[in-house]
Design a protein around this motif. Structure first.
Motif, PDB file in Angstrom:
ATOM      1  N   ALA A   1       0.403  -1.630  -0.136  1.00  0.00           N
ATOM      2  CA  ALA A   1       0.037  -0.142   0.033  1.00  0.00           C
ATOM      3  C   ALA A   1       0.904   1.204  -0.657  1.00  0.00           C
ATOM      4  O   ALA A   1       0.199   2.374  -0.458  1.00  0.00           O
ATOM      5  N   LYS A   2       2.392   1.230   0.400  1.00  0.00           N
ATOM      6  CA  LYS A   2       3.205   2.290   1.057  1.00  0.00           C
ATOM      7  C   LYS A   2       3.631   2.883  -0.052  1.00  0.00           C
ATOM      8  O   LYS A   2       4.007   3.585  -0.455  1.00  0.00           O
TER       9      LYS A   2
ATOM     10  N   GLY B   1      -1.832   3.727   4.023  1.00  0.00           N
ATOM     11  CA  GLY B   1      -2.240   3.870   2.257  1.00  0.00           C
ATOM     12  C   GLY B   1      -3.729   4.061   2.360  1.00  0.00           C
ATOM     13  O   GLY B   1      -4.387   3.966   1.996  1.00  0.00           O
ATOM     14  N   LEU B   2      -3.668   5.460   3.466  1.00  0.00           N
ATOM     15  CA  LEU B   2      -5.883   5.641   3.587  1.00  0.00           C
ATOM     16  C   LEU B   2      -5.785   6.478   2.425  1.00  0.00           C
ATOM     17  O   LEU B   2      -5.310   7.687   2.312  1.00  0.00           O
ATOM     18  N   GLY B   3      -7.216   6.556   2.081  1.00  0.00           N
ATOM     19  CA  GLY B   3      -6.962   7.575   0.560  1.00  0.00           C
ATOM     20  C   GLY B   3      -8.590   8.371   1.761  1.00  0.00           C
ATOM     21  O   GLY B   3      -8.878   8.561   2.351  1.00  0.00           O
TER      22      GLY B   3
ATOM     23  N   ASN C   1      -6.610  16.003  -0.889  1.00  0.00           N
ATOM     24  CA  ASN C   1      -6.551  14.810  -1.455  1.00  0.00           C
ATOM     25  C   ASN C   1      -5.963  14.130  -1.579  1.00  0.00           C
ATOM     26  O   ASN C   1      -4.939  14.102  -2.551  1.00  0.00           O
ATOM     27  N   ARG C   2      -4.636  14.013   0.083  1.00  0.00           N
ATOM     28  CA  ARG C   2      -3.197  13.208   0.104  1.00  0.00           C
ATOM     29  C   ARG C   2      -4.288  11.930   0.412  1.00  0.00           C
ATOM     30  O   ARG C   2      -4.633  12.050   1.457  1.00  0.00           O
ATOM     31  N   GLY C   3      -3.197  11.145  -0.628  1.00  0.00           N
ATOM     32  CA  GLY C   3      -3.345   9.221   0.901  1.00  0.00           C
ATOM     33  C   GLY C   3      -2.229   9.460   2.202  1.00  0.00           C
ATOM     34  O   GLY C   3      -1.631  10.806   2.069  1.00  0.00           O
ATOM     35  N   ARG C   4      -2.358   9.162   2.644  1.00  0.00           N
ATOM     36  CA  ARG C   4      -1.756   8.808   4.181  1.00  0.00           C
ATOM     37  C   ARG C   4      -1.838   7.340   4.794  1.00  0.00           C
ATOM     38  O   ARG C   4      -2.403   6.620   4.638  1.00  0.00           O
ATOM     39  N   SER C   5       0.008   7.317   5.868  1.00  0.00           N
ATOM     40  CA  SER C   5      -0.246   6.061   6.264  1.00  0.00           C
ATOM     41  C   SER C   5      -0.285   6.326   7.858  1.00  0.00           C
ATOM     42  O   SER C   5       0.238   7.989   7.813  1.00  0.00           O
ATOM     43  N   VAL C   6      -0.230   6.124   8.712  1.00  0.00           N
ATOM     44  CA  VAL C   6      -0.837   6.075  10.035  1.00  0.00           C
ATOM     45  C   VAL C   6      -0.487   5.191  10.854  1.00  0.00           C
ATOM     46  O   VAL C   6      -0.064   3.794  10.736  1.00  0.00           O
TER      47      VAL C   6
ATOM     48  N   PRO D   1     -16.671   9.294 -16.641  1.00  0.00           N
ATOM     49  CA  PRO D   1     -14.982   9.615 -17.692  1.00  0.00           C
ATOM     50  C   PRO D   1     -13.882  10.128 -16.580  1.00  0.00           C
ATOM     51  O   PRO D   1     -14.022   9.456 -14.894  1.00  0.00           O
ATOM     52  N   PRO D   2     -12.922   9.130 -16.651  1.00  0.00           N
ATOM     53  CA  PRO D   2     -11.658   8.493 -15.904  1.00  0.00           C
ATOM     54  C   PRO D   2     -11.349   9.611 -15.333  1.00  0.00           C
ATOM     55  O   PRO D   2     -11.052  11.304 -15.096  1.00  0.00           O
ATOM     56  N   ASP D   3     -10.220   9.903 -14.226  1.00  0.00           N
ATOM     57  CA  ASP D   3      -9.764  10.941 -12.681  1.00  0.00           C
ATOM     58  C   ASP D   3      -8.466  10.399 -13.069  1.00  0.00           C
ATOM     59  O   ASP D   3      -8.359   8.990 -12.573  1.00  0.00           O
ATOM     60  N   ALA D   4      -7.603  11.089 -11.930  1.00  0.00           N
ATOM     61  CA  ALA D   4      -6.213   9.958 -12.230  1.00  0.00           C
ATOM     62  C   ALA D   4      -5.421  11.077 -10.976  1.00  0.00           C
ATOM     63  O   ALA D   4      -5.927  12.056 -10.367  1.00  0.00           O
ATOM     64  N   THR D   5      -4.802  10.239 -10.219  1.00  0.00           N
ATOM     65  CA  THR D   5      -3.736  10.524  -9.060  1.00  0.00           C
ATOM     66  C   THR D   5      -2.502  10.006  -9.217  1.00  0.00           C
ATOM     67  O   THR D   5      -2.413   8.846  -8.996  1.00  0.00           O
ATOM     68  N   VAL D   6      -2.109  10.771  -8.385  1.00  0.00           N
ATOM     69  CA  VAL D   6      -0.206   9.992  -8.163  1.00  0.00           C
ATOM     70  C   VAL D   6      -0.107  10.615  -6.456  1.00  0.00           C
ATOM     71  O   VAL D   6      -0.327  11.165  -5.563  1.00  0.00           O
ATOM     72  N   ASP D   7      -0.192   8.913  -5.845  1.00  0.00           N
ATOM     73  CA  ASP D   7      -0.392   8.920  -4.725  1.00  0.00           C
ATOM     74  C   ASP D   7      -0.023   7.656  -3.951  1.00  0.00           C
ATOM     75  O   ASP D   7       0.753   6.159  -5.041  1.00  0.00           O
ATOM     76  N   LEU D   8       0.086   7.365  -2.474  1.00  0.00           N
ATOM     77  CA  LEU D   8       0.451   5.869  -2.612  1.00  0.00           C
ATOM     78  C   LEU D   8      -0.889   4.665  -2.650  1.00  0.00           C
ATOM     79  O   LEU D   8      -1.733   4.942  -2.890  1.00  0.00           O
TER      80      LEU D   8
END
Lengths: 204, 159
Positions: free
Chosen positions: A59-60, B25-27, B133-138, A139-146
């Motif tokens: 997940a990280k 990775g919490l959204g 709008n950011r993911g988080r780890s805890v 409609p799709p959406d994108a993000t950059v994250d964990l």
């Protein structure tokens, strides 16, 4: 939903379904990027909600994810996920400028979304033809994250009714350079039944 | 060596020192962290959806309302007092802002249900790192009750 006897057959059919979608999407991506891409074999796993991100590598990790949801007769989440290095390579290739994932500008973000959009559309066109059902993607959406955070909304959408999900995963990579990613389909149970019907699974 | 246990979606964990609990990775998911300072006993529930359906045969831990209540019950069963419990809430972000789906606002709804359930028991929210709008780890440390929140691109903070 799937007992022991039909289990293998179900996996086979859904895998074939996803292979065709992923093949079409990878071809589109290949010509867009002018890179030769190769798909790995699709894997199809039934997982508890808590294990999905672990199955996809943890997940990280930071990824670029484009997500859409099918809201017609077929209900499924579909994602294109790129590890951060590949997302940078892709965006630098397309925009010809230096890319910092933590602060994508508008053009870069929209390029990411568009690439995801193209992949998802080709994926869906191919599978839709195969089972002769029109698919209606949001409609799709994108993000950059964990990765865990990227998967939350897709999992919430399919996880509303069930505690386990079917993760249909096809990875792709470039033959001659460092570029990879994967397609992920998270079909709802009713959709799975529909796919199996249309693709001729024997009634049990 | 710290013992760290990862609590996945729809899971609940209880811990005492020297254990640590983590949600990665919490959204739109929310981590509800409860802590009884006197007993140094705490727990986390990692919830995915706001409200448990009325006819519920699914797991309680998956939902903000029933999951929060279950965490309170589990801690109370181990001797924690509701009067001493404090809550910290992390998560509930909106990861995909352009999607106009039923679940677009799920993060905020999750937080609202968690807070409602905590109010029923009179449990105070002492800290939160929510929405956006950011993911988080805890990471939660039962020794101190402190919670470290990490995001993909910014420095971690302790709440």
């Amino acid at each position: 939903m799937v007992d022991g006897q039909t289990h293998g057959r179900v996996i086979d059919i859904v895998t074939e379904f996803a292979n065709i979608g992923a093949g079409s999407a990878a071809t589109a991506l290949s010509s867009l990027l002018d890179v030769e891409l190769m798909n790995d074999a699709t894997t199809c796993e039934i997982l508890p909600l808590s294990k999905v991100s672990e199955y996809l590598g943890g997940a990280k990790q930071v990824v670029a994810g484009t997500y859409t949801y099918l809201c017609g007769e077929l209900k499924s989440g579909v994602l294109v996920v790129l590890p951060q290095d590949s997302a940078i390579a892709l965006l630098e290739h397309l925009t010809k400028e230096k890319v910092v994932l933590s602060s994508l500008n508008q053009i870069q973000m929209s390029a990411l979304k568009e690439v995801g959009n193209i992949c998802l559309c080709w994926y869906l066109i191919a599978v839709s033809k195969m089972i002769d059902i029109d698919m209606i993607p949001a409609p799709p959406d994108a993000t950059v994250d964990l990765l865990g955070a990227v998967l939350d909304m897709p999992l919430a959408t399919v996880g509303a009714k069930v505690d386990t999900v079917i993760a249909v995963h096809t990875s792709f990579k470039a033959i001659d350079r460092q570029f990879e990613g994967y397609f992920l389909m998270l079909p709802e149970e009713s959709t799975l039944k529909l796919i199996l019907d249309r693709m001729g699974a024997p009634e049990q | 060596m710290r013992v760290q246990k990862v609590i996945g979606i729809g899971q609940l964990g209880i811990c005492r020192p020297p254990e640590q609990l983590a949600c990665l990775g919490l959204g739109s998911c929310v981590a509800v962290i409860l802590y009884d300072h006197q007993l140094r006993l705490g727990g986390i529930v990692h919830v995915l959806l706001p409200k448990a359906p009325a006819k519920n045969n699914a797991s309680e831990e998956k939902y903000a309302d029933s999951g929060t209540r279950k965490l309170i019950r589990e801690l109370a069963a181990r001797g924690a007092a509701k009067e001493r419990m404090v809550a910290k809430i992390v998560g509930g972000a909106q990861m995909f802002t352009n999607l106009n789906l039923t679940y677009a606002d799920i993060g905020r709804n999750n937080i609202a249900e968690v807070k409602k359930a905590l109010r029923e028991f009179g449990i105070r929210v002492v800290a939160e790192d929510v929405e956006g709008n950011r993911g988080r780890s805890v990471y939660f440390d039962a020794e101190t009750g402190k919670v470290v929140v990490e995001t993909a691109f910014s420095p971690s903070r302790t709440i």
